[in-house]
Design an enzyme around this catalytic site. Structure first.
Site, mmCIF file in Angstrom:
data_model
loop_
_atom_site.group_PDB
_atom_site.id
_atom_site.type_symbol
_atom_site.label_atom_id
_atom_site.label_comp_id
_atom_site.label_asym_id
_atom_site.label_seq_id
_atom_site.Cartn_x
_atom_site.Cartn_y
_atom_site.Cartn_z
ATOM 1 C CG HIS A 1 -2.023 1.019 1.146
ATOM 2 N ND1 HIS A 1 -1.847 2.318 0.717
ATOM 3 C CD2 HIS A 1 -3.345 0.898 1.441
ATOM 4 C CE1 HIS A 1 -3.006 2.954 0.753
ATOM 5 N NE2 HIS A 1 -3.939 2.121 1.185
ATOM 6 C CD GLU B 1 -11.234 -1.417 0.321
ATOM 7 O OE1 GLU B 1 -12.009 -1.025 1.203
ATOM 8 O OE2 GLU B 1 -10.005 -1.466 0.488
ATOM 9 C CB CYS C 1 -8.795 4.124 6.124
ATOM 10 S SG CYS C 1 -10.125 3.426 5.128
ATOM 11 C CB CYS C 2 -13.021 7.175 5.304
ATOM 12 S SG CYS C 2 -12.905 5.939 3.997
HETATM 13 O O1 FUB Z 1 -5.333 -0.588 3.585
HETATM 14 C C1 FUB Z 1 -5.448 0.607 4.323
HETATM 15 C C2 FUB Z 1 -6.740 1.291 4.008
HETATM 16 O O2 FUB Z 1 -7.827 0.455 4.377
HETATM 17 C C3 FUB Z 1 -6.983 1.583 2.549
HETATM 18 O O3 FUB Z 1 -6.409 2.749 2.092
HETATM 19 C C4 FUB Z 1 -8.455 1.609 2.475
HETATM 20 O O4 FUB Z 1 -8.948 1.478 1.183
HETATM 21 C C5 FUB Z 1 -8.837 0.463 3.371
HETATM 22 O O5 FUB Z 1 -8.779 -0.727 2.662
HETATM 23 ZN ZN ZN Z 2 -10.850 5.082 3.626
#
Ligand code: FUB
Ligand code: ZN
Length: 636
Positions: free
Chosen positions: A209, A329, A425-426
């Site tokens: 990531h 996603e 996360c958001c």
């Molecule tokens: O993997 C870390 C975070 O969790 C990602 O950026 C989001 O999409 C969620 O999957």
């Molecule tokens: Zn998020």
């Protein structure tokens, strides 16, 4: 014509729209998240965030004393009471990042609005984090608590470089706000460990990531230490090279291309389409653009431009959302933009804003600011409720609550915002973007000050000091009182939605910006005519055939059943309608069809009666309980 954004310390926001949103984040979101990180919110999913740091701190202290420390498996993405020992790490593998994002938001907020109590709490959290760092600089609670011998052995899945990235970004923000170096020093120690571990002649590999790329460039900018920039470039260059690092570390050999999910299917310079997990994608593309600030790498720039084109023209929702599918996603295939199955994660829209800002700073073109505006005023803001206490992770363009409850393919579509998420996360991402919105508004070089977003503020730049009064969100009017320090050009982005505008001084147009020569102290006013418009979507997008959306200024509007009754699919918008503004609503003419009770019958037009269709800004939908919603309406 490269430019640098203006740092937050030089911007004081004074904007009727943005002050309100930032205050909501400061008063509600940040304190609420603080409680969530400490697991003190009744009924909300546990985060385990602070708990993990406390546990890791105990391990770090025990290791320092030379005590034997237990080992637990690192073999899952999510650790719960049901699948692991109570003394082991809990939560998702990337749980630490929520704390770092919170601290980053706190830093930005403190710059704009000093708050000694918030600063005290944040410093306490910083103390807890720093106590968890191992002597060699390593800092990721999953591995510290569970198994120190396994660090950096599963870069594909287990997010150490991702958590490091958020640590670094949080640390820089916190240091700028408070002058407290502890977190920055911790981030630099971890960065040094990463730089001495990865690179040419060292361990190969890169994060599953992305974000470490952006973060290392930020540390380079903060310290001037070349090794951070070099390691960022190494991660970018290494991604997608064969043999794939993710194969090597997992002891497998992929046939053909693999790892699209991680944008690691081929070297980045050979990529021309946005693929895979959308947040990861835009974080990588932002990191690539960051590297370009310090190198004239034509191939890398072409890749960034091609990927941008692909997103802007084939993979972007009208709301600025990206990542059309829940499956991974991820970005879907070109023109696949379903409304009722959309994923459109809040974080992905935020990452798109990061990418847009960097591209605009490399080469100003209004397309970047236009897309950033779409994302900010629609998907990003929709991520948070009007009281700042609940959040959307997924931002669909059409919701039927019955389908969300009964159709497992639509389980990700929530019809009301959630208090918190196990994978949260958001909300903290949203808090950090909104608290730093000023950074997305301006950039400059020695000859030009660019206004990419219209945010009322007092701004100091090298070229001039500005007092910007903005009623952009409501009326499209903006004025700039300018105290020039030398002659320069003021470049104003002409919004994509605006067909008619006036600017008080003579200007020339280039790449969507109006350039005004400023030779002395003066006032410039601009008025972007803000009217409701009916927007069609390309007929390549199957979901929107025969439908249209309504926008006004930067805002996309939607219909909710709270205002229009159930079965929004029966509404038909009159394409010749005049719009009437009624407070926050737009009223349009249209029809409501009469429901047809026979499932099949010989073709005939449906009966319909004229009606008024009441439309609400998309970002405000879902604040009145469970409710149907649609952005696209059928048209006559
Ligand atoms: O993997 C870390 C975070 O969790 C990602 O950026 C989001 O999409 C969620 O999957
Ligand atoms: Zn998020």
């Amino acid at each position: 014509m490269r430019t640098n954004h203006i740092s937050l310390e030089k911007i004081k926001i004074s904007d009727p729209f943005w002050n309100g949103v930032q205050e909501l984040v400061r008063r509600e979101v940040i304190p609420y998240q603080y409680e969530a990180l400490h697991d003190r919110i009744e009924g909300a999913e546990k985060s385990y965030c602070i708990e993990n740091f406390v546990k890791a701190g105990r391990v770090a202290a025990a290791l320092k004393r030379g005590d034997t420390v237990p080992v637990y498996p690192v073999d899952k993405w999510q650790y719960t009471d049901d699948n692991c020992d109570k003394n082991a790490f809990h939560g998702w593998v990337f749980q630490d990042s929520d704390v770092y994002k919170w601290l980053e938001a706190v830093g930005y907020s403190l710059i704009n609005h000093p708050d000694s109590e918030l600063e005290r709490k944040a410093k306490e959290v910083v103390g807890i984090i720093c106590a968890a760092q191992l002597e060699n600089g390593y800092l990721d609670t999953l591995y510290i608590i569970n198994d120190r011998s396994k660090v950096f052995t599963n870069l594909r899945d287990f997010h150490e470089l991702y958590c490091f990235g958020h640590l670094a970004e949080g640390a820089v923000s916190f240091y700028h706000a408070t002058g407290d170096r502890r977190l920055l020093d911790a981030a630099l120690r971890f960065a040094d460990l990463i730089c001495s571990t990865f690179g040419e002649g060292k361990k190969r590999g890169y994060g599953g990531h992305e974000i470490a790329e952006m973060a290392l460039v930020k540390l380079y900018e903060e310290t001037g230490e070349k090794r951070y920039l070099e390691t960022a470039a190494f991660f970018v260059n290494e991604r997608g090279q064969k043999p794939y690092w993710f194969d090597t570390e997992h002891g497998v050999v992929s046939k053909g291309e693999a790892y699209h999910y991680n944008q690691a299917h081929r070297p980045v310079r050979q990529q021309d389409e946005a693929v895979g997990h959308a947040v990861r994608g835009v974080y990588l593309y932002s990191g690539m653009a960051d590297i370009l600030r310090y190198s004239d790498d034509a191939e890398l720039y072409t890749a960034c431009k091609n990927i941008w084109e692909n997103i802007e023209n084939k993979k972007l929702y009208i709301t600025g959302g990206i990542g059309a599918t829940v499956d991974g996603e991820a970005f879907s295939f070109n023109y696949d933009l379903p409304n009722d199955l959309a994923y459109s994660e809040t974080c992905a829209a935020i990452g798109l804003v990061f990418f847009a800002r960097r591209m605009a700073e490399l080469s100003p073109d209004s397309r970047y600011g236009n897309v950033a505006e779409r994302a900010i005023y629609n998907t990003v803001l929709s991520g948070m409720s009007e009281d700042g206490k609940s959040f959307f992770y997924v931002n669909p363009l059409e919701v039927n609550p019955e389908a969300s409850h009964k159709d497992s393919r639509k389980r990700h579509i929530k019809s009301v915002r959630q208090k918190w998420f196990a994978c949260a996360c958001c909300p903290p991402n949203l808090a950090r973007l909104i608290s730093s919105i000023g950074e997305y508004a301006y950039s400059e070089n020695e000859s030009t000050v660019f206004v990419h977003q219209y945010v009322g503020s007092e701004v100091q730049t090298d070229n001039a000091d500005f007092s910007v009064k903005s009623d952009y969100a409501a009326s499209g009017r903006v004025s700039f009182d300018i105290s020039a320090k030398r002659p320069f050009a003021l470049a104003l982005r002409i919004p994509e939605w605006c067909g008619e505008y006036s600017i008080s001084q003579p200007f020339t147009l280039k790449d969507g910006y109006a350039y005004i020569e400023i030779t002395d102290c003066t006032t410039v006013t601009a008025e972007f005519k803000t009217e409701a418009k009916i927007i069609r979507c390309s007929n390549r997008v199957r979901a929107n055939i025969g439908k249209a959306a309504v926008t006004k200024g930067p805002f996309v509007y939607c219909a909710e059943s709270a205002d229009n009754g159930e079965n929004l699919q029966m509404l038909v918008l009159d394409s010749d309608t005049e719009f009437v503004q009624d407070g926050e609503f737009l009223i349009a003419d249209g029809w409501r069809e009469t429901p047809q009770n026979r499932l099949y019958s010989d073709y005939c037009e449906a009966d319909r009666t004229p009606c008024k269709i009441k439309l609400h800004p998309y970002y405000r939908w879902g604040n009145r309980g469970e409710n149907e919603m649609t952005v696209y309406l059928r048209t006559d």
